[in-house]
Design an enzyme around this catalytic site. Structure first.
Site, mmCIF file in Angstrom:
data_model
loop_
_atom_site.group_PDB
_atom_site.id
_atom_site.type_symbol
_atom_site.label_atom_id
_atom_site.label_comp_id
_atom_site.label_asym_id
_atom_site.label_seq_id
_atom_site.Cartn_x
_atom_site.Cartn_y
_atom_site.Cartn_z
ATOM 1 N N CYS A 177 -11.533 -11.942 5.520
ATOM 2 C CA CYS A 177 -11.151 -11.268 6.767
ATOM 3 C C CYS A 177 -11.648 -12.081 7.970
ATOM 4 C CB CYS A 177 -11.759 -9.876 6.854
ATOM 5 S SG CYS A 177 -11.465 -8.828 5.427
ATOM 6 N N HIS A 181 -10.485 -13.019 11.865
ATOM 7 C CA HIS A 181 -10.998 -11.936 12.716
ATOM 8 C C HIS A 181 -12.485 -12.057 12.998
ATOM 9 C CE1 HIS A 181 -7.229 -9.774 12.808
ATOM 10 N NE2 HIS A 181 -7.120 -9.932 11.506
ATOM 11 N N ARG A 225 -2.699 -0.596 6.422
ATOM 12 C CA ARG A 225 -3.022 -1.813 7.177
ATOM 13 C C ARG A 225 -3.912 -2.751 6.356
ATOM 14 N NH1 ARG A 225 -1.251 -5.462 10.097
ATOM 15 N NH2 ARG A 225 -1.855 -6.398 8.146
ATOM 16 N N CYS A 229 -3.452 -6.467 4.633
ATOM 17 C CA CYS A 229 -4.306 -7.630 4.955
ATOM 18 C C CYS A 229 -4.632 -8.390 3.675
ATOM 19 C CB CYS A 229 -5.604 -7.195 5.624
ATOM 20 S SG CYS A 229 -5.407 -6.633 7.313
#
Lengths: 268, 211
Positions: A177, A181, A225, A229
């Site tokens: 992630c 991000h 969501r 991802c």
């Protein structure tokens, strides 16, 4: 709205694909589009549907969900979404809005787990009751601050698990992630990326879900969501309501705490 | 010869494992790993599930949140450098036009039951997701540095060409735990495809340098 929508969609589509239009104006077009929809978000229809599903007696036990405890007591929905996930003593589990909702549909209404989760997200022509209910529950926290301090030992543990997963790299592209991000002010192609390790970045992301996604023509929940991802990371598919996805939510909601909810949102 | 190569590989990798194991067993890490592994659908085939396996570099990068201490960093870079393989004909610069196509392709490799890529879908380098390259493409990302005028600025000497090939093949050989994937190591791109992207970056005729 119905007449304006296709024209604006076309403009946004052209802006993204066109080479002549500078990126600045593309982003402006998207911002304009969001603004136009701000007082007519398609998700609001789903909120109404969710309210009706919440209040109507249904299932083998012919019960409504009005006695469902989303964390603040039976039937108390105002601000509940903004304080999830949290530890529930009755199940001895940290649960997010979706796992708690499914728990209520099974325990209060008598539905089978497999039946209620089969259509956990909508597809064209196949609506999802869960999406509608989560949109309704989310709306009941609109204007309230996200508040997930993760003080209970089980919540604190899940926040740590979520942080571990956030930085865990694997797969044929070495993704985690964090690689997309974990920094401020980055973009992938033209899409702005939030830095989910900061309150501002996580706040921006978490305060606007559930969200109507223009590119999908549907409202997406946080489970939807995050599971997507993991698809983008080229990983196998997580189970719906799995602990990994709940743990990530605890980590992100904890980081986002203090941010005012603006839901349902509207996104690309 | 074969024996000494294997010995070399052992020497290169042994210190990495030693470093990872010398850390006191972190309870939450073991729990988190178990929770993560248990969160996937049982009907994912095992060859999909293998994508969750971490090599030593992935494990260390995760452990140090992509900022490993100098010693670990050096060990990773050394081991990754040793992984680089070259095309059989030894030519490291290919066709920039092919490279241009690969730089724009972002599909491929998606699995799962909701929205997998159709079988045989082309995998690209997806360079534009993170880098600015040719001037005419405005839809570029900014996770990586701008590579516009890459060759114009650096030239196209043998040294630059080799560096460019090596960096795409295994980015971690130069910058441990970088965001950039190890395209060659994972066979995401073939050595030949990498030579095309090298050409796209360094060829004076490529729009990366010409415009």
């Amino acid at each position: 709205m119905s007449t304006r929508l296709p024209a604006v969609l076309a403009a946004v589509g052209f802006g993204l694909a066109g080479t002549a239009i500078a990126q600045g104006s593309t982003m402006d077009e998207i911002a304009k589009y969001r603004e136009m929809l701000a007082d007519g978000n398609p998700a609001e229809l789903l909120e109404l549907k969710g309210e009706s599903l919440w209040k109507t007696p249904r299932g083998p036990k012919n019960a409504s969900l009005e006695q469902c405890d989303m964390g603040l007591g039976p039937g108390k929905l105002d601000g509940a979404y903004a304080q999830l996930p949290r530890y529930f003593a009755d199940t001895r589990k940290v649960m997010d809005v979706e796992s708690r909702l499914v728990h209520c549909m099974v325990s209060l209404q008598g539905f089978q787990y497999e039946d209620v989760t089969r259509q956990w997200f909508s597809r064209p022509g196949k609506e999802s009751e869960i999406e509608a209910l989560v949109t309704y529950i989310g709306g009941k926290s609109n204007g309230m601050k996200i508040d997930v301090p993760a003080r209970h030992p089980e919540e604190a543990r899940m926040a740590k698990v979520g942080e571990y997963i956030f930085y865990r790299r694997s797969g044929p592209q070495d993704f985690s992630c964090a690689i997309c991000h974990g920094q401020d002010d980055k973009r992938i192609r033209l899409q702005d990326l939030g830095n989910l390790t900061t309150q501002a970045g996580a706040g921006m992301a978490m305060s606007t879900w559930p969200s109507y996604r223009v590119s999908q023509g549907a409202v997406w929940t946080m489970q939807r969501r995050l599971i997507d991802c993991m698809r983008q990371a080229r990983w196998p598919e997580p189970k719906y309501l799995s602990d990994s996805v709940i743990a990530l939510q605890v980590y992100l909601q904890k980081t986002a705490s203090g941010t005012v909810m603006q839901t349902p949102g509207i996104k690309r | 010869m074969k024996h000494s190569l294997i010995a070399l590989a052992l020497i290169t990798f042994a210190p990495l494992s030693a470093l990872a194991q010398s850390k006191p067993a972190d309870d939450i890490t073991a729990q988190a790993e178990q929770i993560f592994r248990g969160s996937f659908r049982e009907d994912n085939p095992s060859y999909w599930m293998q994508r969750l396996d971490q090599d030593e570099t992935m494990r260390l990068c995760s452990q140090f949140k992509d900022h490993p201490p100098t010693k670990v960093r050096q060990k990773i870079e050394k081991a990754e450098m040793a992984s680089i393989r070259y095309p059989v004909d030894g030519k490291l610069i290919g066709d920039w036009k092919e490279g241009e196509k690969l730089a724009a392709v972002g599909t491929g490799g998606h699995i799962g039951f909701i929205q997998p890529d159709p079988p045989g879908r082309v995998r690209g380098g997806n360079c534009y997701a993170c880098h600015q390259l040719a001037e005419k493409e405005v839809a570029y990302g900014t996770i990586g540095p701008s590579l516009q005028h890459f060759g114009k600025l650096r030239g196209n000497t043998e040294q630059i060409i080799k560096y460019t090939y090596d960096k795409i093949y295994n980015s971690n050989a130069f910058n441990a735990c970088t965001n950039m994937p190890r395209f060659g190591l994972h066979n995401w791109l073939t050595p030949e495809q990498i030579t095309h992207i090298v050409a796209f970056l360094v060829d004076p005729e490529s729009p990366v340098n010409k415009d």
